[in-house]
Motif scaffolding. Structure first.
Motif, PDB file in Angstrom:
ATOM      1  N   ALA A  99      56.642  50.305  47.541  1.00 23.80           N
ATOM      2  CA  ALA A  99      57.698  49.244  47.678  1.00 23.80           C
ATOM      3  C   ALA A  99      57.388  48.649  49.130  1.00 23.80           C
ATOM      4  N   HIS A 100      56.952  49.426  50.002  1.00 24.26           N
ATOM      5  CA  HIS A 100      56.679  48.720  51.539  1.00 24.26           C
ATOM      6  C   HIS A 100      55.850  47.454  51.460  1.00 24.26           C
ATOM      7  N   THR A 101      55.011  47.308  50.355  1.00 21.37           N
ATOM      8  CA  THR A 101      54.074  46.176  50.210  1.00 21.37           C
ATOM      9  C   THR A 101      54.687  45.328  49.118  1.00 21.37           C
ATOM     10  N   ASP A 102      56.052  45.536  48.835  1.00 26.62           N
ATOM     11  CA  ASP A 102      56.549  44.759  47.920  1.00 26.62           C
ATOM     12  C   ASP A 102      55.898  44.818  46.372  1.00 26.62           C
ATOM     13  N   LEU A 103      55.779  46.077  46.130  1.00 35.59           N
ATOM     14  CA  LEU A 103      55.173  46.432  44.768  1.00 35.59           C
ATOM     15  C   LEU A 103      56.211  47.291  44.347  1.00 35.59           C
ATOM     16  N   TYR A 104      57.296  46.633  43.519  1.00 32.81           N
ATOM     17  CA  TYR A 104      58.519  47.326  43.052  1.00 32.81           C
ATOM     18  C   TYR A 104      58.219  47.733  41.643  1.00 32.81           C
TER      19      TYR A 104
END
Length: 393
Positions: A99-104
């Protein structure tokens, strides 16, 4: 905000022994090209990312490369959920730091109650779950025991889940739901459209559109054609990017692609963007004389497509080496079936094992052994055992 909606990648799928990885890679390149050309703000993958709970090494490597291309190389957010084919716990690995790389990535029911907040919208990501998952979740939430035991169907479970999701709504934002279920119009209807398990959607345990009325837009996965979308304006199946079986090769299921969904303060609109198959899958259903007639077969994409052929009115005693003869004409034949003159096919087959819920499966086995259905006490015992087993996973 502009999102690309895709689903049902089924990475690692085979078609009667033929690997579809190259086809899936070719479809992904087109999806990526569309995303970049349309300047989307993120890519939605609405479940069934893998084809099986324990994917092959090649499938894992392929998906890893795809996600890196989207998220690391092009810095696009990914909003992905697990479908019924995915191994929820296995796919869940690493979700917090991804999620820190916007992979939710949501694969478990408990994760659905934290929406992704954007300036324009709340994105609710509800992965596939079954009634047992809901029993386990709500038991942990302290729901009274009698209410937990009353969760028997997906409708029972979904009503509870949606009630809780609605408590999180921000009235000043658009509400978008990503989920992976069979959803039909409220009317009692049977849609003759393909999913990954059956050609009769009405034969599955379905949800209805009215249950999702408070969402502004619903991005669906699970059914492999956008033509199954239960609400053309507000609830859409993306469909699979690749044809996976003969039913999907039929003409009315042509048109694989993705939706570009644009969300503004005033409206939500979408545009379908087609994907061209690298190797098409063509289904033919003709008698023998037609199939070997040059006037017919020269009209087909010989040596360019895969063929699934059904020979009708077939007399087995008169023909030898049928597959070899047809392959000389058509090239790659991934499926070959026959309809004998003396027999007819019945498409209303019994339900497949993978379509049964765990409690239904136990009851069916019990009935096959004893000739009786489970009693109420026995059913309650089975329910509790299944809940306890799910807790241990």
């Amino acid at each position: 905000m502009k999102l690309l909606h895709t689903a049902d990648w089924h990475i690692g799928r085979t078609l009667n022994g033929y690997s579809l990885l190259d086809e899936q890679k070719a479809a992904f390149k087109q999806i990526m090209a569309i995303a970049l050309a349309e300047h989307v703000d993120g890519i939605v993958i609405a479940g069934d990312i893998y084809d099986r709970a324990v994917p092959s090494t090649d499938a894992v490597t392929t998906l890893d490369q795809m996600l890196q291309t989207i998220n690391i190389e092009h810095h696009l957010p990914i909003y992905a959920i697990a479908g019924n084919h995915d191994g929820a716990k296995r796919l869940n690995y690493g979700r917090e730091w991804l999620a820190h790389t916007d992979l939710y990535l949501n694969t478990l029911l408990a994760e659905a109650f934290t929406p992704i907040e954007t300036p324009d919208a709340q994105i609710f990501m509800l992965p596939f779950f079954d009634p047992i998952d809901a029993r386990v979740y709500y038991q942990k939430q302290g729901l009274p025991e009698q209410e937990v035991k009353a969760i028997h169907t997906i409708n029972d479970a979904m009503d509870l889940v949606l009630t809780d999701l609605k408590q999180l709504f921000d009235p000043n934002k658009r509400r978008v739901l990503i989920t992976h279920f069979t959803v039909t119009p409220k009317l009692d209807t049977e849609l003759d459209l393909t999913s990954e398990t059956t050609s009769k959607v009405g034969g599955l345990a379905t949800l209805t559109t009215d249950q999702f009325d408070q969402f502004d837009y619903v991005m669906l996965g699970h059914i492999h054609t956008r033509l199954a979308s239960p609400d053309k304006e507000r609830m859409r199946y993306a469909g699979s990017p690749v044809k996976f079986n003969v039913k999907e090769a039929n003409s009315k299921f042509h048109g694989k692609g993705v939706d570009i969904v644009t969300i503004t303060d005033d409206a939500i609109s979408r545009e379908f963007m087609p994907i061209k198959p690298q190797t098409d899958l063509v289904a033919l259903k003709e008698d023998w004389q037609t199939l070997i007639d040059p006037a017919f077969y020269q009209m087909q994409p010989l040596e360019q497509a895969w063929f699934a052929i059904t020979v009708t009115n077939f007399d087995r005693s008169r023909h030898l080496n049928v597959r070899a003869q047809l392959q000389q004409i058509y090239g790659t034949i991934v499926e070959l079936d026959y309809q004998d003159r003396q027999t007819t096919t019945d498409e209303q087959t019994t339900r497949k094992i993978d379509e049964l819920s765990p409690d239904e499966l136990v009851n069916q086995f019990f009935h096959s052994i004893t000739g009786n259905d489970l009693s109420t006490d026995q059913q309650q015992l089975v329910d509790q055992i299944l809940v306890d087993l799910r807790k241990e996973e």
